[in-house]
Write a protein that holds these residues in place. Structure first.
Motif, short mmCIF file in Angstrom:
data_model
loop_
_atom_site.label_atom_id
_atom_site.label_comp_id
_atom_site.label_asym_id
_atom_site.label_seq_id
_atom_site.Cartn_x
_atom_site.Cartn_y
_atom_site.Cartn_z
N ALA A 19 20.47 2.84 -14.28
CA ALA A 19 20.70 3.31 -12.92
C ALA A 19 22.19 3.40 -12.61
O ALA A 19 22.66 4.35 -11.97
CB ALA A 19 20.01 2.39 -11.91
N LYS A 20 22.94 2.41 -13.10
CA LYS A 20 24.39 2.42 -12.90
C LYS A 20 25.06 3.51 -13.72
O LYS A 20 25.92 4.24 -13.25
CB LYS A 20 24.97 1.06 -13.28
N THR A 45 18.52 6.19 -2.36
CA THR A 45 19.49 5.69 -3.34
C THR A 45 18.97 4.38 -3.89
O THR A 45 18.66 3.45 -3.14
CB THR A 45 20.87 5.45 -2.68
N VAL A 46 18.85 4.31 -5.21
CA VAL A 46 18.31 3.12 -5.85
C VAL A 46 19.29 1.96 -5.72
O VAL A 46 20.46 2.08 -6.07
CB VAL A 46 18.01 3.38 -7.34
N ASP A 47 18.81 0.84 -5.17
CA ASP A 47 19.67 -0.33 -5.04
C ASP A 47 18.94 -1.56 -5.58
O ASP A 47 17.83 -1.47 -6.10
CB ASP A 47 20.10 -0.53 -3.58
N GLU A 48 19.56 -2.71 -5.44
CA GLU A 48 19.02 -3.94 -6.01
C GLU A 48 17.67 -4.31 -5.38
O GLU A 48 16.79 -4.85 -6.07
CB GLU A 48 20.01 -5.09 -5.81
N GLY A 76 13.62 7.42 -5.88
CA GLY A 76 12.52 6.62 -6.39
C GLY A 76 11.78 7.32 -7.51
O GLY A 76 11.34 6.68 -8.48
N SER A 77 11.63 8.65 -7.43
CA SER A 77 10.93 9.39 -8.47
C SER A 77 11.69 9.33 -9.79
O SER A 77 11.09 9.22 -10.87
CB SER A 77 10.72 10.85 -8.04
N GLN A 97 4.31 3.25 -2.71
CA GLN A 97 4.65 2.63 -1.43
C GLN A 97 6.08 2.11 -1.42
O GLN A 97 6.80 2.25 -0.42
CB GLN A 97 3.68 1.49 -1.14
N ALA A 98 6.51 1.55 -2.55
CA ALA A 98 7.84 0.95 -2.60
C ALA A 98 8.96 1.97 -2.80
O ALA A 98 10.07 1.78 -2.29
CB ALA A 98 7.88 -0.08 -3.74
N LEU A 99 8.67 3.07 -3.53
CA LEU A 99 9.75 3.97 -3.94
C LEU A 99 9.70 5.35 -3.29
O LEU A 99 10.64 6.14 -3.46
CB LEU A 99 9.73 4.14 -5.46
#
Length: 331
Positions: free
Chosen positions: A93-94, A59-62, A101-102, A52-54
């Protein structure tokens, strides 16, 4: 690929017949299936929230990491361990430019497996038997039942085994262990209820030496009048084992009820400080959505989960495997 376990390994250079290969494959499938089934409630809780969240993350962020942190806490991975995992994911991630998300979920699986693998170790039986294993833990965790199941496990590994009923404090503990003795065909050395548990241990070690038994499983008391009394008794038993058998006790297994979550972790801290715990047996893993406690134990106590209980039957005790556990959590 070599099959590596906590109790030895099967080397690549040991030839196997086709029927042995097929049997090994079926065993592996069955094991992964049982582990997956054992963590069903944790997986349903964890994976549903992750998806649900991802699922729509581009783009992965904070904010994604904050959502992930909250999800891990609900699985009882614990604040300290969760903070460590999120910190590692943030850096990766950085550094690696994670954009979905995957991909973040795959990194999470890697980090959890890494934590579990860091504390795993292969245990070799002592060159001169018996191998002495103390079973410790508070009452109600399934310690006596686990002792009986472990006895059956070692017997199935063609290792002669002896049970020692050293929990003389709890009413019916000796009788309960006798039932498991009958079920597994493993003999038990006992004394009367209220008797000296160290005397029972002495008799068991003496019998094991005379019979050339390979493994002695010692079911110890989970409660005395005070915590100090319990730890003093465990220390006395350790000293007796050391005098009677070189290097004993070779292992000290702390039995924890998985449904207690972080409370179980507090128990583990107490016993680790006082009893020299070498590994955790996690019972009732199939009955909780808090299976993340496995990760917290590994990270915070630097102890491996060596077995997990998944039911009431004789064979409902699995050797813990990090790959099967992680796949069971996410697949």
């Amino acid at each position: 690929m070599a099959i590596q376990t906590l109790f030895g390994s099967l080397k690549d250079d040991e030839p196997r017949k086709p029927e042995q290969e097929e049997e090994a494959l079926e065993t592996s499938r069955g094991f992964f299936g049982r582990m997956k089934q054992a963590v069903t409630r944790t997986r349903e809780n964890l994976s549903a929230q992750l998806d649900q969240a991802l699922s729509f993350t581009r783009t992965v962020d904070e904010s994604d990491l904050e959502d992930l942190e909250a999800i891990l806490l609900t699985a009882d991975i614990g604040l300290s361990t969760t903070t460590e995992i999120i910190g590692r994911l943030r850096e990766r991630a950085k550094r690696e430019g994670i954009e979905s998300g995957s991909a973040l979920k795959n990194l999470l699986k890697q980090e959890i497996k890494s934590i579990l693998d860091d504390v795993q170790r292969v245990v070799r039986p002592p060159s001169t038997p018996p191998e002495v294993i103390l079973m410790v833990g508070v009452n109600g965790t399934g310690k006596t039942t686990t002792s009986g199941k472990l006895a059956a496990f070692f017997q199935s590994q063609n290792r002669s085994t002896l049970l020692c009923a050293a929990d003389t404090f709890r009413a019916a503990a000796i009788e309960q262990l006798e039932v498991w003795s009958q079920r597994s065909g493993v003999p038990v050395i006992k004394t009367r209820q209220g008797g000296d548990p160290s005397a029972a241990l002495f008799d068991a070690l003496d019998a094991a030496k005379k019979r050339e038994t390979q493994v002695v499983l010692v079911d110890t008391a989970g409660r005395l009048h005070t915590k100090a009394g319990l730890m003093a008794e465990l220390d006395k038993m350790r000293r007796i084992a050391q005098k009677f058998v070189a290097g004993a006790p070779h292992q000290v297994f702390l039995v924890i009820d998985a449904t207690t979550g972080q409370n179980g972790l507090q128990q583990a801290r107490l016993f680790t400080e006082s009893a020299g715990v070498t590994g955790i047996v996690l019972t009732k893993l199939d009955g909780t959505a808090k299976g993340g406690i496995v990760v917290a134990i590994a990270h915070e106590l630097k102890l491996p989960v060596v077995f997990c209980g998944i039911g009431e039957k004789m064979d409902d005790l699995l050797q813990f495997d990090s790959a099967a556990f992680v796949e069971g959590l996410f697949n």
